[in-house]
Design an enzyme around this catalytic site. Structure first.
Site, PDB file in Angstrom:
ATOM      1  N   HIS A  34       0.919  -1.237  -0.174  1.00  0.00           N
ATOM      2  CA  HIS A  34      -0.072   0.010   0.206  1.00  0.00           C
ATOM      3  C   HIS A  34       0.762   1.143   0.054  1.00  0.00           C
ATOM      4  O   HIS A  34       0.422   2.152   0.558  1.00  0.00           O
ATOM      5  CB  HIS A  34      -1.159  -0.038   1.243  1.00  0.00           C
ATOM      6  CG  HIS A  34      -2.026  -0.962   1.083  1.00  0.00           C
ATOM      7  ND1 HIS A  34      -3.220  -0.822   0.165  1.00  0.00           N
ATOM      8  CD2 HIS A  34      -2.042  -2.229   1.374  1.00  0.00           C
ATOM      9  CE1 HIS A  34      -3.949  -1.914   0.276  1.00  0.00           C
ATOM     10  NE2 HIS A  34      -3.206  -2.898   1.168  1.00  0.00           N
ATOM     11  N   HIS A  81      -4.302  -9.682  -0.092  1.00  0.00           N
ATOM     12  CA  HIS A  81      -5.534  -9.107  -0.050  1.00  0.00           C
ATOM     13  C   HIS A  81      -6.095  -9.368   1.569  1.00  0.00           C
ATOM     14  O   HIS A  81      -6.538  -8.125   2.144  1.00  0.00           O
ATOM     15  CB  HIS A  81      -6.805  -9.835  -0.672  1.00  0.00           C
ATOM     16  CG  HIS A  81      -8.007  -9.130  -1.023  1.00  0.00           C
ATOM     17  ND1 HIS A  81      -8.024  -7.719  -1.039  1.00  0.00           N
ATOM     18  CD2 HIS A  81      -9.375  -9.539  -0.791  1.00  0.00           C
ATOM     19  CE1 HIS A  81      -9.326  -7.373  -0.874  1.00  0.00           C
ATOM     20  NE2 HIS A  81     -10.057  -8.474  -0.997  1.00  0.00           N
ATOM     21  N   HIS A  85      -6.672  -2.563  -4.971  1.00  0.00           N
ATOM     22  CA  HIS A  85      -6.198  -1.175  -5.128  1.00  0.00           C
ATOM     23  C   HIS A  85      -5.491  -0.842  -6.179  1.00  0.00           C
ATOM     24  O   HIS A  85      -5.156   0.453  -6.340  1.00  0.00           O
ATOM     25  CB  HIS A  85      -5.463  -0.922  -3.716  1.00  0.00           C
ATOM     26  CG  HIS A  85      -6.241  -0.793  -2.506  1.00  0.00           C
ATOM     27  ND1 HIS A  85      -6.411   0.400  -1.848  1.00  0.00           N
ATOM     28  CD2 HIS A  85      -7.168  -1.673  -1.660  1.00  0.00           C
ATOM     29  CE1 HIS A  85      -7.223   0.348  -0.975  1.00  0.00           C
ATOM     30  NE2 HIS A  85      -7.619  -1.160  -0.611  1.00  0.00           N
TER      31      HIS A  85
END
Length: 244
Positions: free
Chosen positions: A10, A187, A85
């Site tokens: 991320h 995930h 994402h």
């Protein structure tokens, strides 16, 4: 032969709107890259959500580029898929990972679903929403047939599985082909290391705390990645913590 498996980094996430938290995610990623090189692995697998959004900031792109070039300098290739994402859900969209193909990133995609690393068959798919589960299952069956021709195989996915996710999952455990030696999942942000089929099914978890609901798992398992020894009859998984 051994490899590192990470997911859900991320990069670019600014938790609580704080620039300090965004920097934490960058620092953790940089430390993970250094630890991977110290482990002297043969290759790296990233199982999706490399970036926080499908349109990463220049800072996020530069941090990843720096890490990728560091791995390249150490002679360690990286194989990667796109997570939810990383993807813009529209026709003909491409994930930001594609930008780095000319720097050596080996992107696993619906167009190019598999690679060979020596005698290891590495196959996978990017994230598919539950609305496309029928397509996902068909593609998994195709990859399973290909894996049957290889002694050592790895399946790379970024999906929620009912056994580990509990709600809003895209796959049931029975939908997963059972003839791969290692299942490199992403995930789910908690650490999962489970026996499945001919080997191990692993979610390495996120590199940093992405939401407060992850704190309990963080206290129990920490955050990090795994190093997998692939030489024996079954993979041996070692947990490496990434805390700063």
């Amino acid at each position: 032969m051994k490899f590192a498996h990470l997911a859900d980094t991320h990069l670019g996430y600014r938790q609580f709107g704080l620039i300090e938290r965004e920097k934490d995610f960058y620092e953790v990623f940089e430390k993970v890259i250094d630890k991977i090189i110290e482990e002297k692995v043969d290759f790296v697998i990233h199982s999706g959500d490399l970036f926080e959004t499908a349109r990463p900031s220049p800072n996020a792109l530069l941090v990843f580029q720096k890490g990728l070039l560091k791995l390249k300098g150490a002679g360690i290739p990286m194989y990667a898929i796109a997570g939810n994402h990383d993807i813009v859900i529209r026709n003909d969209s491409i994930p930001p990972q594609v930008i780095f193909k000319k720097l050596g990133l080996k992107v696993i995609s619906p167009i190019n679903t598999n690679y060979m690393h020596g005698d290891i068959f590495i196959a996978g798919l990017p994230y598919y929403p539950s609305s496309q589960s029928k397509t996902l299952k068909l593609k998994l069956a195709e990859l399973s047939k290909k894996a049957a021709n290889h002694e050592k195989s790895i399946l790379v996915l970024h999906q929620g599985i009912d056994k580990y996710f509990g709600y809003q999952y895209e796959l049931e455990i029975g939908d997963i082909p059972d003839n791969f030696n290692y299942y490199a999942l992403g995930h789910i942000h908690k650490y999962v290391n489970d026996g499945f089929g001919n080997g191990r099914l692993v979610y390495p978890g996120s590199g940093e705390i992405w939401k407060t609901s992850e704190i309990d798992d963080y206290k129990k398992n920490g955050k990090g990645f795994v190093v997998v020894d692939f030489d024996g009859p079954k993979p041996i998984v070692k947990r490496v913590k990434s805390g700063i």
